[in-house]
Design a protein around this motif. Structure first.
Motif, PDB file in Angstrom:
ATOM      1  N   UNK A 124       0.798  -1.337   0.047  1.00  0.00           N
ATOM      2  CA  UNK A 124      -0.109  -0.105  -0.007  1.00  0.00           C
ATOM      3  C   UNK A 124       0.805   1.364   0.169  1.00  0.00           C
ATOM      4  N   UNK A 125       2.160   1.335   0.569  1.00  0.00           N
ATOM      5  CA  UNK A 125       2.989   2.345   0.606  1.00  0.00           C
ATOM      6  C   UNK A 125       3.774   2.447  -0.791  1.00  0.00           C
ATOM      7  N   UNK A 126       3.451   1.316  -1.745  1.00  0.00           N
ATOM      8  CA  UNK A 126       4.325   1.813  -3.067  1.00  0.00           C
ATOM      9  C   UNK A 126       5.757   1.074  -2.923  1.00  0.00           C
ATOM     10  N   UNK A 127       6.168   0.253  -1.905  1.00  0.00           N
ATOM     11  CA  UNK A 127       7.387  -0.023  -1.510  1.00  0.00           C
ATOM     12  C   UNK A 127       7.805  -1.422  -2.446  1.00  0.00           C
ATOM     13  N   UNK A 128       6.744  -2.084  -2.982  1.00  0.00           N
ATOM     14  CA  UNK A 128       7.090  -3.017  -3.624  1.00  0.00           C
ATOM     15  C   UNK A 128       6.702  -3.203  -5.211  1.00  0.00           C
ATOM     16  N   UNK A 129       7.411  -3.436  -5.992  1.00  0.00           N
ATOM     17  CA  UNK A 129       7.203  -3.096  -7.620  1.00  0.00           C
ATOM     18  C   UNK A 129       6.752  -4.477  -7.979  1.00  0.00           C
ATOM     19  N   UNK A 130       5.563  -4.447  -8.028  1.00  0.00           N
ATOM     20  CA  UNK A 130       4.647  -5.803  -8.553  1.00  0.00           C
ATOM     21  C   UNK A 130       4.987  -6.093 -10.040  1.00  0.00           C
ATOM     22  N   UNK A 131       5.470  -5.182 -10.760  1.00  0.00           N
ATOM     23  CA  UNK A 131       5.887  -5.532 -12.236  1.00  0.00           C
ATOM     24  C   UNK A 131       6.716  -6.366 -12.373  1.00  0.00           C
ATOM     25  N   UNK A 132       7.771  -6.366 -11.593  1.00  0.00           N
ATOM     26  CA  UNK A 132       9.056  -6.934 -11.587  1.00  0.00           C
ATOM     27  C   UNK A 132       9.129  -8.623 -11.023  1.00  0.00           C
ATOM     28  N   UNK A 133       9.170  -9.507 -11.830  1.00  0.00           N
ATOM     29  CA  UNK A 133       8.912 -10.743 -11.221  1.00  0.00           C
ATOM     30  C   UNK A 133      10.192 -11.520 -11.738  1.00  0.00           C
ATOM     31  N   UNK A 134      10.933 -12.252 -10.831  1.00  0.00           N
ATOM     32  CA  UNK A 134      12.065 -12.865 -10.966  1.00  0.00           C
ATOM     33  C   UNK A 134      11.780 -14.378 -10.572  1.00  0.00           C
ATOM     34  N   UNK A 135      12.089 -15.481 -11.548  1.00  0.00           N
ATOM     35  CA  UNK A 135      11.940 -16.801 -11.114  1.00  0.00           C
ATOM     36  C   UNK A 135      13.431 -17.241 -11.269  1.00  0.00           C
TER      37      UNK A 135
END
Length: 108
Positions: A54-65
């Motif tokens: 909610x604070x925008x500290x996670x970039x959900x567009x970046x996914x790493x496998x």
């Protein structure tokens, strides 16, 4: 207490080698086991993750496998490949009975 548990997990040391600044090792161990069993760690993780989201500290567009989690069976590595069969070549021995070398030597 939480810092002691995280220190132990991060370093991989035995519980008994936990530095005394984190308190008694047995207390840290017992609390970690209890929280793992009753789902407290998952609840803490979800809460921290939701706050960060909610604070925008996670970039959900970046996914790493990470490919290291995809492991083959232990027998999958290094198997010999069969040579291609040639037409007219026999692939089996004439007899399917097991050879008994001791019986051949005894008869000779």
């Amino acid at each position: 207490m939480i810092n002691g548990i995280l220190f132990r997990i991060r370093t991989g040391i035995p519980w008994r080698d936990l530095p005394t600044r984190f308190g008694k090792w047995q207390t840290c161990y017992d609390r970690h086991r209890r929280w793992s069993a009753d789902g407290t760690w998952e609840q803490i993780f979800r809460t921290v993750q939701a706050d960060a989201g909610t604070d925008g500290r996670i970039d959900w567009s970046m996914v790493s496998v990470d490919s290291t989690v995809c492991r083959a069976h232990q027998h999958a590595a290094g198997a010999r490949k069969q040579a291609p069969q040639k037409p007219g070549k026999r692939t089996r021995p004439l007899s399917t009975a097991p050879t008994r070398h001791w019986a051949v030597r005894a008869a000779a």
